[in-house]
Design an enzyme around this catalytic site. Structure first.
Site, mmCIF file in Angstrom:
data_model
loop_
_atom_site.group_PDB
_atom_site.id
_atom_site.type_symbol
_atom_site.label_atom_id
_atom_site.label_comp_id
_atom_site.label_asym_id
_atom_site.label_seq_id
_atom_site.Cartn_x
_atom_site.Cartn_y
_atom_site.Cartn_z
ATOM 1 N N GLY A 226 0.738 -1.249 0.000
ATOM 2 C CA GLY A 226 0.000 0.000 0.000
ATOM 3 C C GLY A 226 0.764 1.292 0.000
ATOM 4 O O GLY A 226 0.217 2.323 -0.390
ATOM 5 N N PRO A 256 4.349 -5.421 -0.580
ATOM 6 C CA PRO A 256 4.426 -4.182 -1.357
ATOM 7 C C PRO A 256 4.492 -4.461 -2.855
ATOM 8 O O PRO A 256 5.143 -5.405 -3.293
ATOM 9 C CB PRO A 256 5.738 -3.549 -0.879
ATOM 10 C CG PRO A 256 6.586 -4.717 -0.481
ATOM 11 C CD PRO A 256 5.632 -5.763 0.056
ATOM 12 N N GLY A 257 3.788 -3.682 -3.616
ATOM 13 C CA GLY A 257 3.863 -3.766 -5.070
ATOM 14 C C GLY A 257 4.414 -2.456 -5.610
ATOM 15 O O GLY A 257 5.577 -2.333 -5.960
ATOM 16 N N ARG A 296 -3.648 4.848 -15.555
ATOM 17 C CA ARG A 296 -3.811 5.428 -14.218
ATOM 18 C C ARG A 296 -4.314 6.871 -14.212
ATOM 19 O O ARG A 296 -5.170 7.217 -13.389
ATOM 20 C CB ARG A 296 -2.501 5.311 -13.425
ATOM 21 C CG ARG A 296 -1.935 3.884 -13.361
ATOM 22 C CD ARG A 296 -0.881 3.703 -12.293
ATOM 23 N NE ARG A 296 -1.439 3.916 -10.979
ATOM 24 C CZ ARG A 296 -1.306 5.017 -10.284
ATOM 25 N NH1 ARG A 296 -0.563 6.001 -10.737
ATOM 26 N NH2 ARG A 296 -1.887 5.133 -9.106
ATOM 27 N N TYR A 300 -7.718 6.898 -12.156
ATOM 28 C CA TYR A 300 -7.622 7.389 -10.775
ATOM 29 C C TYR A 300 -7.300 8.883 -10.704
ATOM 30 O O TYR A 300 -7.004 9.401 -9.623
ATOM 31 C CB TYR A 300 -6.520 6.651 -10.000
ATOM 32 C CG TYR A 300 -6.495 5.160 -10.207
ATOM 33 C CD1 TYR A 300 -7.516 4.341 -9.732
ATOM 34 C CD2 TYR A 300 -5.434 4.559 -10.880
ATOM 35 C CE1 TYR A 300 -7.490 2.978 -9.928
ATOM 36 C CE2 TYR A 300 -5.399 3.183 -11.077
ATOM 37 C CZ TYR A 300 -6.429 2.398 -10.597
ATOM 38 O OH TYR A 300 -6.389 1.053 -10.800
ATOM 39 N N CYS A 330 -9.274 6.819 -29.148
ATOM 40 C CA CYS A 330 -10.521 7.519 -29.467
ATOM 41 C C CYS A 330 -11.378 7.707 -28.230
ATOM 42 O O CYS A 330 -12.483 7.151 -28.124
ATOM 43 C CB CYS A 330 -11.287 6.740 -30.534
ATOM 44 S SG CYS A 330 -10.321 6.508 -32.013
HETATM 45 N N1 LLP Z 1 -1.726 -7.015 -1.309
HETATM 46 C C1 LLP Z 1 -3.017 -7.011 -1.672
HETATM 47 C C2 LLP Z 1 -3.926 -7.969 -1.068
HETATM 48 C C3 LLP Z 1 -3.480 -6.093 -2.616
HETATM 49 O O1 LLP Z 1 -4.773 -6.073 -2.946
HETATM 50 C C4 LLP Z 1 -2.568 -5.181 -3.206
HETATM 51 C C5 LLP Z 1 -3.022 -4.212 -4.220
HETATM 52 C C6 LLP Z 1 -1.219 -5.239 -2.818
HETATM 53 C C7 LLP Z 1 -0.840 -6.164 -1.856
HETATM 54 C C8 LLP Z 1 -0.175 -4.319 -3.386
HETATM 55 O O2 LLP Z 1 -0.481 -2.999 -3.097
HETATM 56 P P1 LLP Z 1 0.532 -1.820 -3.465
HETATM 57 O O3 LLP Z 1 1.728 -1.948 -2.554
HETATM 58 O O4 LLP Z 1 0.921 -1.935 -4.875
HETATM 59 O O5 LLP Z 1 -0.255 -0.590 -3.183
HETATM 60 N N2 LLP Z 1 -4.125 -0.476 -10.108
HETATM 61 C C9 LLP Z 1 -4.023 0.418 -8.968
HETATM 62 C C10 LLP Z 1 -3.525 -0.301 -7.729
HETATM 63 C C11 LLP Z 1 -4.440 -1.393 -7.242
HETATM 64 C C12 LLP Z 1 -3.857 -2.160 -6.083
HETATM 65 C C13 LLP Z 1 -4.763 -3.219 -5.572
HETATM 66 N N3 LLP Z 1 -4.230 -4.072 -4.559
HETATM 67 C C14 LLP Z 1 -3.155 1.608 -9.344
HETATM 68 O O6 LLP Z 1 -2.680 1.696 -10.467
HETATM 69 O O7 LLP Z 1 -2.949 2.501 -8.518
#
Ligand code: LLP
Length: 407
Positions: A226, A256-257, A296, A300, A330
């Site tokens: 997050g 973390p992503g 994005r 968002y 388009c």
């Molecule tokens: N763990 C779970 C259970 C999740 O649902 C998510 C992301 C993560 C980890 C990783 O979260 P992060 O560290 O990346 O915030 N497409 C959107 C983001 C959607 C994320 C959904 N869940 C964007 O482009 O901002």
């Protein structure tokens, strides 16, 4: 501020592989991963592969010790291909199909149930396994400050088992005679502050205590992902927020992503046309990337930094107005960056006419991962940087790739 990008390498990559092009700096991503590992000694850092499933990135992160958080059987397969050992696999997902649950258990992943219904399926499927790894993804009912689409931890969101149903969930697990490996939650995404994690840690510590009292002490506590940015200051703040409620870092899982890869990646795009709108006091630079390569901004309202990598023709727009970077799709909402004059100097903007290559920053996460073929767009190639060298990681999609699915 995002880190300065390696401009010469980006210019070379655009010349060599064409645009639009995704470029990911593996060393930068690995450095962020290590930042997490240093802030949480002994914790499992399970990179959320949804952010960017580039195969070379995944391989590198796994080689550096990362686990992988997956939400589908396909992501599970990607993680395994990248060499992720079973003990570092974590599966979430609010709509996992029964078959996906089976595959994940067979792979030895920790599988988190997100509803009582799913927990029933998970426990029945696990009954046939030697040492099934089971966890509960809870809904922490926390309204973290972010875009509504990213507020996954809110009480009204579709994710996770409500805290009020925890006793019922524990009863089901106990009746199945299976141990509980983890309780966890994901509080939301693109969070600019570590503050919500204090409340999250408190709720998860409480949930772990309830589970322990019910005879199911969870070995691990999963804080989800997050954070928007994971520089040293942000990670210190995160560790501080968590520590008082969950002092044993080695017991934690983090997922973390974005914060691992967002600032390690760019979308390179070339300006194709200029669309002046003098009556409205604005102009569009129309680029060869758009919402199909980076959705994005449209989805968002996200803002991404932009910089000039290679100058193009002199821009002939009457001075003073706003200049937006638009895509070729388009849809009127296909705008990548508004008001370029805020990100580029006057001199850079003047050189951003047709032929110019721009680098859109913070695109390493949820850029390529969310690309589509809408409007007959072929998905861009992906290039990785490592030790100062660029190499192709995934080639550009071709018409034949698209046609290969036709019956
Ligand atoms: N763990 C779970 C259970 C999740 O649902 C998510 C992301 C993560 C980890 C990783 O979260 P992060 O560290 O990346 O915030 N497409 C959107 C983001 C959607 C994320 C959904 N869940 C964007 O482009 O901002």
């Amino acid at each position: 501020m995002p880190p300065v990008h390696p401009g010469a390498l980006l210019a070379d990559a655009a010349a060599r592989w064409g645009t639009p092009l995704y470029v990911t700096d593996l060393d930068a991503a690995a450095a962020r991963l290590h930042g997490y590992a240093d802030a949480f000694p002994g914790a499992l850092i399970a990179y959320a592969v949804k952010a960017n499933p580039d195969p070379q990135l995944l391989r590198r992160l796994v080689a550096e010790g990362a686990g992988v958080e997956v939400v589908t059987a396909v992501e599970l397969a990607l993680a395994r291909r990248a060499g992720c050992p079973p003990e570092r696999l974590v599966m979430n997902g609010v709509g996992k199909r029964d078959e996906e649950i089976r595959l994940a258990l067979e792979a030895g992943a920790l599988v988190n149930a997100e509803s009582l219904h799913e927990l029933g399926v998970l426990l029945r499927t696990a009954a046939g396994h030697d040492a099934p790894r089971i966890g509960l993804r809870l809904n922490p009912a926390l309204d973290a400050e972010t875009h509504p689409h990213l507020a996954t931890g809110a009480g009204g969101s579709k994710f996770g088992i409500p805290l009020a149903q925890l006793p019922q969930a524990l009863r089901l697990v106990r009746e199945a005679g299976i141990g509980l490996e983890s309780v966890g939650a994901h509080v939301g995404s693109a969070l600019e502050s570590a503050e919500p994690y204090a409340a999250l840690a408190e709720r998860l510590a409480e949930a772990a205590a309830i589970a322990s009292a019910a005879g199911l002490p969870p070995a691990r506590i999963d804080l989800g992902g997050g954070l928007l940015v994971a520089d040293d200051a942000a990670l210190d703040a995160l560790a501080d927020a968590v520590r008082s409620h969950l002092p044993d870092a080695a017991r934690l899982i983090l997922e973390p992503g974005r914060s691992v890869v967002a600032d390690a990646g760019w979308l390179l795009t070339r300006v194709v046309r200029v669309q002046p709108r003098p009556a409205e006091g604005l102009a569009y630079l129309v680029a060869d990337a758009g919402m199909t390569e980076l959705i994005r901004p449209m989805l968002y309202g996200a803002t991404h930094p932009v910089s000039l990598v290679v100058p193009g023709a002199r821009l002939e727009v009457d001075g003073g107005g706003e200049v937006h970077l638009a895509g070729p799709i388009c849809e009127a909402g296909d705008i990548l960056v508004r008001c370029l004059e805020r990100s580029l100097t006057a001199e850079e903007l003047a050189g951003a006419g047709p032929g110019a290559v721009l680098a859109i920053g913070r695109a390493g996460a949820y850029g390529a991962a969310m690309a589509s073929v809408y409007n007959g767009r072929l998905r861009p190639a992906e290039v990785v940087l490592e030790a100062g060298e660029a190499r192709l990681s995934r080639r550009r999609e071709t018409l034949d790739d698209l046609l290969s699915r036709d019956a």
